[in-house]
Write a protein that holds these residues in place. Structure first.
Motif, PDB file in Angstrom:
ATOM      1  N   GLN A  83       0.839  -1.209   0.000  1.00 56.39           N
ATOM      2  CA  GLN A  83       0.000   0.000   0.000  1.00 56.39           C
ATOM      3  C   GLN A  83       0.869   1.252   0.000  1.00 56.39           C
ATOM      4  N   ILE A  84       1.974   1.224   0.737  1.00 59.75           N
ATOM      5  CA  ILE A  84       2.907   2.362   0.751  1.00 59.75           C
ATOM      6  C   ILE A  84       3.498   2.545  -0.645  1.00 59.75           C
ATOM      7  N   LEU A  85       3.865   1.439  -1.293  1.00 57.42           N
ATOM      8  CA  LEU A  85       4.411   1.516  -2.648  1.00 57.42           C
ATOM      9  C   LEU A  85       3.415   2.161  -3.611  1.00 57.42           C
ATOM     10  N   GLU A  86       2.140   1.853  -3.437  1.00 58.29           N
ATOM     11  CA  GLU A  86       1.110   2.398  -4.318  1.00 58.29           C
ATOM     12  C   GLU A  86       0.809   3.862  -4.030  1.00 58.29           C
ATOM     13  N   ARG A  87       0.838   4.258  -2.785  1.00 55.21           N
ATOM     14  CA  ARG A  87       0.395   5.611  -2.447  1.00 55.21           C
ATOM     15  C   ARG A  87       1.502   6.646  -2.398  1.00 55.21           C
ATOM     16  N   CYS A  88       2.770   6.218  -2.428  1.00 48.51           N
ATOM     17  CA  CYS A  88       3.900   7.147  -2.317  1.00 48.51           C
ATOM     18  C   CYS A  88       4.745   7.119  -3.588  1.00 48.51           C
ATOM     19  N   ASP A  89       5.330   8.259  -3.908  1.00 47.44           N
ATOM     20  CA  ASP A  89       6.269   8.322  -5.030  1.00 47.44           C
ATOM     21  C   ASP A  89       7.590   8.969  -4.636  1.00 47.44           C
ATOM     22  N   THR A  90       7.717   9.340  -3.363  1.00 41.46           N
ATOM     23  CA  THR A  90       8.922  10.005  -2.875  1.00 41.46           C
ATOM     24  C   THR A  90       9.337   9.335  -1.574  1.00 41.46           C
ATOM     25  N   TYR A  91      10.650   9.207  -1.388  1.00 40.99           N
ATOM     26  CA  TYR A  91      11.211   8.492  -0.238  1.00 40.99           C
ATOM     27  C   TYR A  91      12.218   9.396   0.456  1.00 40.99           C
ATOM     28  N   LEU A  92      12.055   9.586   1.764  1.00 36.13           N
ATOM     29  CA  LEU A  92      12.984  10.366   2.590  1.00 36.13           C
ATOM     30  C   LEU A  92      13.653   9.435   3.582  1.00 36.13           C
ATOM     31  N   VAL A  93      14.956   9.610   3.737  1.00 35.82           N
ATOM     32  CA  VAL A  93      15.687   8.795   4.697  1.00 35.82           C
ATOM     33  C   VAL A  93      16.901   9.588   5.164  1.00 35.82           C
ATOM     34  N   GLY A  94      17.313   9.341   6.380  1.00 37.49           N
ATOM     35  CA  GLY A  94      18.525   9.959   6.890  1.00 37.49           C
ATOM     36  C   GLY A  94      19.761   9.281   6.316  1.00 37.49           C
ATOM     37  N   ARG A  95      20.880   9.968   6.339  1.00 41.06           N
ATOM     38  CA  ARG A  95      22.114   9.438   5.749  1.00 41.06           C
ATOM     39  C   ARG A  95      22.599   8.185   6.457  1.00 41.06           C
ATOM     40  N   LYS A  96      22.470   8.130   7.776  1.00 38.14           N
ATOM     41  CA  LYS A  96      22.927   6.933   8.494  1.00 38.14           C
ATOM     42  C   LYS A  96      22.090   5.719   8.105  1.00 38.14           C
ATOM     43  N   THR A  97      20.784   5.892   7.990  1.00 40.92           N
ATOM     44  CA  THR A  97      19.917   4.789   7.580  1.00 40.92           C
ATOM     45  C   THR A  97      20.220   4.389   6.135  1.00 40.92           C
ATOM     46  N   TYR A  98      20.472   5.381   5.296  1.00 36.35           N
ATOM     47  CA  TYR A  98      20.878   5.120   3.909  1.00 36.35           C
ATOM     48  C   TYR A  98      22.122   4.228   3.894  1.00 36.35           C
ATOM     49  N   ASP A  99      23.121   4.564   4.701  1.00 35.92           N
ATOM     50  CA  ASP A  99      24.351   3.778   4.758  1.00 35.92           C
ATOM     51  C   ASP A  99      24.077   2.354   5.239  1.00 35.92           C
ATOM     52  N   VAL A 100      23.182   2.198   6.218  1.00 38.26           N
ATOM     53  CA  VAL A 100      22.822   0.859   6.708  1.00 38.26           C
ATOM     54  C   VAL A 100      22.186   0.046   5.578  1.00 38.26           C
ATOM     55  N   ILE A 101      21.280   0.663   4.819  1.00 38.51           N
ATOM     56  CA  ILE A 101      20.626  -0.037   3.706  1.00 38.51           C
ATOM     57  C   ILE A 101      21.668  -0.468   2.676  1.00 38.51           C
ATOM     58  N   LEU A 102      22.584   0.441   2.331  1.00 39.12           N
ATOM     59  CA  LEU A 102      23.641   0.090   1.374  1.00 39.12           C
ATOM     60  C   LEU A 102      24.467  -1.080   1.883  1.00 39.12           C
ATOM     61  N   ASN A 103      24.790  -1.074   3.163  1.00 36.84           N
ATOM     62  CA  ASN A 103      25.577  -2.155   3.752  1.00 36.84           C
ATOM     63  C   ASN A 103      24.817  -3.484   3.706  1.00 36.84           C
ATOM     64  N   LEU A 104      23.524  -3.434   4.009  1.00 37.31           N
ATOM     65  CA  LEU A 104      22.716  -4.664   4.019  1.00 37.31           C
ATOM     66  C   LEU A 104      22.509  -5.240   2.624  1.00 37.31           C
ATOM     67  N   THR A 105      22.517  -4.368   1.613  1.00 36.07           N
ATOM     68  CA  THR A 105      22.211  -4.813   0.245  1.00 36.07           C
ATOM     69  C   THR A 105      23.453  -4.932  -0.631  1.00 36.07           C
ATOM     70  N   GLY A 106      24.625  -4.810  -0.050  1.00 33.88           N
ATOM     71  CA  GLY A 106      25.847  -4.911  -0.840  1.00 33.88           C
ATOM     72  C   GLY A 106      26.061  -3.732  -1.773  1.00 33.88           C
ATOM     73  N   GLY A 107      25.571  -2.557  -1.365  1.00 37.50           N
ATOM     74  CA  GLY A 107      25.789  -1.343  -2.154  1.00 37.50           C
ATOM     75  C   GLY A 107      24.628  -0.945  -3.038  1.00 37.50           C
ATOM     76  N   ASP A 108      23.573  -1.730  -3.047  1.00 36.18           N
ATOM     77  CA  ASP A 108      22.380  -1.404  -3.840  1.00 36.18           C
ATOM     78  C   ASP A 108      21.422  -0.585  -2.983  1.00 36.18           C
ATOM     79  N   PHE A 109      20.708   0.323  -3.610  1.00 37.95           N
ATOM     80  CA  PHE A 109      19.677   1.092  -2.899  1.00 37.95           C
ATOM     81  C   PHE A 109      18.349   0.867  -3.621  1.00 37.95           C
ATOM     82  N   PRO A 110      17.626  -0.215  -3.260  1.00 40.75           N
ATOM     83  CA  PRO A 110      16.432  -0.620  -4.009  1.00 40.75           C
ATOM     84  C   PRO A 110      15.340   0.447  -4.060  1.00 40.75           C
ATOM     85  N   GLN A 111      15.277   1.324  -3.063  1.00 34.96           N
ATOM     86  CA  GLN A 111      14.245   2.365  -3.044  1.00 34.96           C
ATOM     87  C   GLN A 111      14.371   3.297  -4.246  1.00 34.96           C
ATOM     88  N   ALA A 112      15.595   3.471  -4.768  1.00 34.30           N
ATOM     89  CA  ALA A 112      15.805   4.367  -5.905  1.00 34.30           C
ATOM     90  C   ALA A 112      15.133   3.854  -7.176  1.00 34.30           C
TER      91      ALA A 112
END
Length: 179
Positions: free
Chosen positions: A42-71
């Motif tokens: 439902q979030i995917l359907e209703r939103c088109d913009t994503y906000l995240v802090g830099r530290k959380t961004y870095d955690v996501i990159l680390n968990l995904t091997g450098g990929d940022f799937p939200q982009a």
């Protein structure tokens, strides 16, 4: 100004933590169940913009091997103090948060999904910029870690919109900012 909302969609432990002190999120897996997405589609359907802090961004990159799937799914803004050129569909925003939110809300589009962490949530709360809170309480107690709501935030008047209990023990709370 259109009716775009800033929606905080996030999970926390029963004792209020979004990650361990070491940024471990593996405890979230205790509620994974095939076919159960806790409203994420439902979030995917209703939103088109994503906000995240830099530290959380870095955690996501680390968990995904450098990929940022939200982009691949959203217009992405990483809120940071360090200037950086846009890369891989991500804009690194160093300006005043309320200016960004005002700009986004003044343009046509869907809602704006905020995914944390605690510092960006505090910044948004301090400026009364979160319109809706969707918080999933994971049935675990971490004892320590990184809090969703950092102390010293500006008080907010919110109203309960809905609660939902899932068979995994997750309770999802939905609140709207009082107008």
């Amino acid at each position: 100004m259109n009716n775009r909302k800033v929606v905080l969609y996030i999970s926390q432990s029963l004792d209020g933590f979004i990650a361990t002190n070491e940024d471990d999120l593996s405890w979230l897996s205790i509620v994974e169940k095939e076919g159960l997405d806790y409203g994420y589609n439902q979030i995917l359907e209703r939103c088109d913009t994503y906000l995240v802090g830099r530290k959380t961004y870095d955690v996501i990159l680390n968990l995904t091997g450098g990929d940022f799937p939200q982009a691949k799914l959203f217009d992405c803004y990483v809120i940071t103090r360090q200037g950086r050129k846009a890369e891989n569909g991500v804009i690194f925003y160093t300006g005043i948060i309320e200016d960004l939110i005002h700009e986004l809300k003044s343009k046509p589009g869907k809602d704006i999904y905020c995914d944390g962490g605690g510092q960006i949530v505090k910044m948004l709360l301090d400026k009364n910029l979160i319109d809706e809170f969707i918080i999933s309480i994971i049935p675990t107690i971490l004892g320590d870690g990184k809090r969703l709501f950092i102390g010293g935030s500006t008080p907010q008047n919110i109203e309960l919109k809905e609660t939902e209990r899932f068979e995994t023990g997750v309770v999802q709370l939905r609140y709207n900012k009082k107008r």
